[in-house]
Design an enzyme around this catalytic site. Structure first.
Site, PDB file in Angstrom:
ATOM      1  N   ARG A  39      27.915  21.125  59.748  1.00  0.00           N
ATOM      2  CA  ARG A  39      29.036  22.059  59.573  1.00  0.00           C
ATOM      3  C   ARG A  39      28.748  23.411  60.230  1.00  0.00           C
ATOM      4  NH1 ARG A  39      31.159  20.585  53.503  1.00  0.00           N
ATOM      5  NH2 ARG A  39      32.489  18.870  54.191  1.00  0.00           N
ATOM      6  N   LYS A  72      40.726   3.611  45.224  1.00  0.00           N
ATOM      7  CA  LYS A  72      41.897   3.532  44.360  1.00  0.00           C
ATOM      8  C   LYS A  72      43.236   3.559  45.092  1.00  0.00           C
ATOM      9  CE  LYS A  72      39.729   5.791  40.434  1.00  0.00           C
ATOM     10  NZ  LYS A  72      39.703   7.037  39.681  1.00  0.00           N
ATOM     11  N   GLY A 117      36.805  12.084  53.395  1.00  0.00           N
ATOM     12  CA  GLY A 117      35.397  12.465  53.470  1.00  0.00           C
ATOM     13  C   GLY A 117      34.466  11.285  53.652  1.00  0.00           C
ATOM     14  N   GLY A 169      39.767  16.108  51.432  1.00  0.00           N
ATOM     15  CA  GLY A 169      40.984  16.285  50.632  1.00  0.00           C
ATOM     16  C   GLY A 169      42.122  16.881  51.447  1.00  0.00           C
TER      17      GLY A 169
END
Ligand code: ADP
Ligand code: MG
Length: 395
Positions: A35, A198, A352, A375
Site C-alpha cells: 500500500r 455469503k 479484498g 468494501g
C-alpha cells in the site's frame, strides 16, 4: 469527471494528501508494504510539480484513542526509504494541535511530512467539522487517494474536502476509470463471476448487475445455498439456511431477465476445512452427508473457461474456494489464469479476498484492474454513491 492531479498547479502549494497507508503490522514491523508503494506515484507527482505534501492516513482500529502500537512511525520510516528523502512524522497524540499547524506552515516545496494515525482522534470517524478544518487549515489543496475508505465519511477523507479545493490522486482516478468503464459502458458479452462466502453479502451486487450483465457465474460457498434451494443435498458445505428463498428468487430473476446463470457442476469435497485430508471431486448434486464442498472441480473450471471465451468485460468478486489453504486453491487460481489470458477483455477484480487471491496467483500483471478497496469496491459495484468520491470537486 472528478478533478485529478493534472487539473492543479502544485507549484509552492502545500497539498494535504489522504493516502491509504493502512499496512499490516506485526509488533510494529510492516509485513507488507504494497500500500505504501502504491501511494508513491501521486506523492512523487506533486513533488515533481513543485509542491509539498502533508500525508494523512489511518492505521488499524485504535478506537479514537492514542495507541503506541498503531503509530504511523514505522510507516514514515518506510516511506522515507522508498522515496529516498526524509518524511518527518509530526507526532501528536490528538493528530492535530496548534503546534502541529505551526509545523505544517513551515513545510517547504519538495518536502513531505506525515501526521499521526487519524483514528487516534475520535473526531475522525465522526467527520467532525472543527477537526476537519484544523487538518485542512495550513494546506492549499486536498487530494484524496485512499480508495479503501471512500465508502466511509470521515474527517480525513470527506470533512477536509469542504475546506479546500479538491481532487483525486492516481489510485482513485484509476478505480473510477475502470469501474465506470465496466459498469456504465461495458463491451459485450459482459460476465460477472460471484463467489466467496455469503449470498447475503453479495445480493446488492447481483441485483444491481442483473440488468447489465449477459452471464452470471456463481462459485464459492455461495453456490451451495443455491443447490440447497434447488433441493439438492449439500452435505456439510456452508449454507445460509435463512437465504434459501433469496437464492430461489435470484434463480427466478435470472430466468425473467434472460441472464444466463451458471452454477458449478462439480465440487472438491473433504471432511474438514483443513489441508491434508483425503479429497475427491463429486457432482454438485451428490455431495455425501459427511463431506463439505471447498472448491470447484475440474469440469467446472473447463465450463467457466468456455463461458468466458468470448467475454469482453468481466467483473470477478469472491473466490471459488478456500484459496487460503493449498488443498482448495486450484479453482480460484485457475479462474485468475483464465482471466489473465482473455486478451480482448476488460477484467476487473473487486473485493479484498479476491484481490489477495489474484495477487497470490501470480497473474496480477495480466488483469486490467485489481481494486485496492474491498468494501468500497463492493459498494461501487452495488451502484451506491461513495461519500469519499462524491465530496470531490468536478472538473
Ligand atoms: P471478497 O473479500 O473478495 O469479497 P468474500 O469475503 O466474500 O470475498 O469471500 C472470501 C472467502 O470465501 C475466502 O476466505 C474463502 O476461504 C471463502 N470461501 C470460498 N469458497 C468457500 C467454500 N466452498 N467454503 C467455505 N468458504 C469458502
Ligand atoms: Mg472478504
Amino acid at each position: 469527471m472528478k478533478k485529478t492531479l493534472k487539473d492543479f498547479d502544485f507549484k509552492n502549494k502545500r497539498v494535504l494528501l489522504r493516502a491509504d497507508l493502512n499496512v499490516p503490522l506485526d509488533n510494529k514491523e510492516i509485513t507488507n508494504d504494497a500500500r505504501i508503494r502504491k501511494s508513491l506515484p501521486s506523492i512523487k507527482y506533486i513533488l515533481d510539480q513543485g509542491g509539498s505534501v502533508v500525508l494523512l492516513s489511518h492505521l488499524g482500529r485504535p478506537k479514537g484513542v492514542y495507541d503506541e502500537n498503531l503509530s504511523l512511525k514505522p510507516v514514515a520510516k518506510r516511506i522515507s526509504e522508498l522515496l529516498g528523502q526524509e518524511v518527518k512524522l509530526l507526532a501528536d497524540k490528538n493528530v492535530i494541535s496548534d503546534e502541529i499547524i505551526e509545523e505544517i506552515k513551515k513545510v517547504k516545496a519538495g518536502q513531505v511530512v506525515m501526521l499521526e494515525n487519524t483514528r487516534f482522534n475520535p473526531a475522525e470517524k465522526k467527520n467532525d467539522q472543527e477537526f476537519s478544518k484544523k487538518l485542512a487549515g495550513a494546506c492549499d489543496i486536498f487530494i484524496s487517494d485512499a480508495f479503501g475508505t471512500t465508502h466511509r465519511a470521515h474527517a480525513s477523507n470527506v470533512g477536509v474536502a469542504s475546506f479546500l479545493p479538491s481532487g483525486v490522486g492516481f489510485l482513485i482516478e484509476k478505480e473510477i476509470k475502470y469501474f465506470s468503464e465496466a459498469l456504465n459502458n461495458p463491451k459485450r458479452p459482459f460476465v460477472i463471476i460471484m463467489g466467496g462466502v455469503k449470498v447475503s453479502d453479495k445480493i446488492g451486487v447481483i441485483e444491481n448487475l442483473f440488468d447489465k450483465v449477459d452471464k452470471l457465474i456463481i462459485v464459492g460457498a455461495m453456490a451451495y445455498t443455491f443447490y440447497k434451494a434447488m433441493g439438492y443435498s449439500v452435505g456439510k458445505s456452508f449454507v445460509e439456511e435463512d437465504k434459501l428463498d433469496l437464492a430461489k428468487s435470484i434463480l427466478d430473476q435470472a430466468k425473467e431477465k434472460k441472464v444466463k446463470l451458471i452454477l458449478p457442476v462439480d465440487t472438491l469435497v473433504a471432511p474438514e476445512m483443513k489441508n491434508g485430508y483425503p479429497r475427491k471431486v463429486v457432482s454438485c448434486k451428490e455431495i455425501p452427508d459427511d463431506l463439505m464442498g471447498l472448491d470447484i472441480g475440474d469440469e467446472t473450471i473447463k465450463e467457466i473457461k468456455e463461458e468466458l471465451k468470448d467475454a469482453r468485460t468481466v467483473i470477478w468478486n469472491g473466490p471459488a474456494g478456500v484459496f487460503e489453504l493449498e488443498d482448495f486453491s486450484k479453482g480460484t487460481f485457475a479462474i485468475a489464469e483464465i482471466l489473465a489470458n482473455l486478451d480482448q477483455a476488460l477484467t476487473v477484480i473487486g473485493g479484498g479476498d479476491s484481490a489477495s487471491a489474484v495477487e497470490k496467483s501470480g497473474y496480477e500483471d495480466k488483469i486490467s484492474h485489481i481494486s485496492t478497496g474491498g468494501g468500497a469496491s463492493l459498494e461501487l459495484i452495488e451502484g451506491k454513491k461513495l461519500p469519499g468520491i462524491e465530496c470531490i470537486e468536478e472538473a
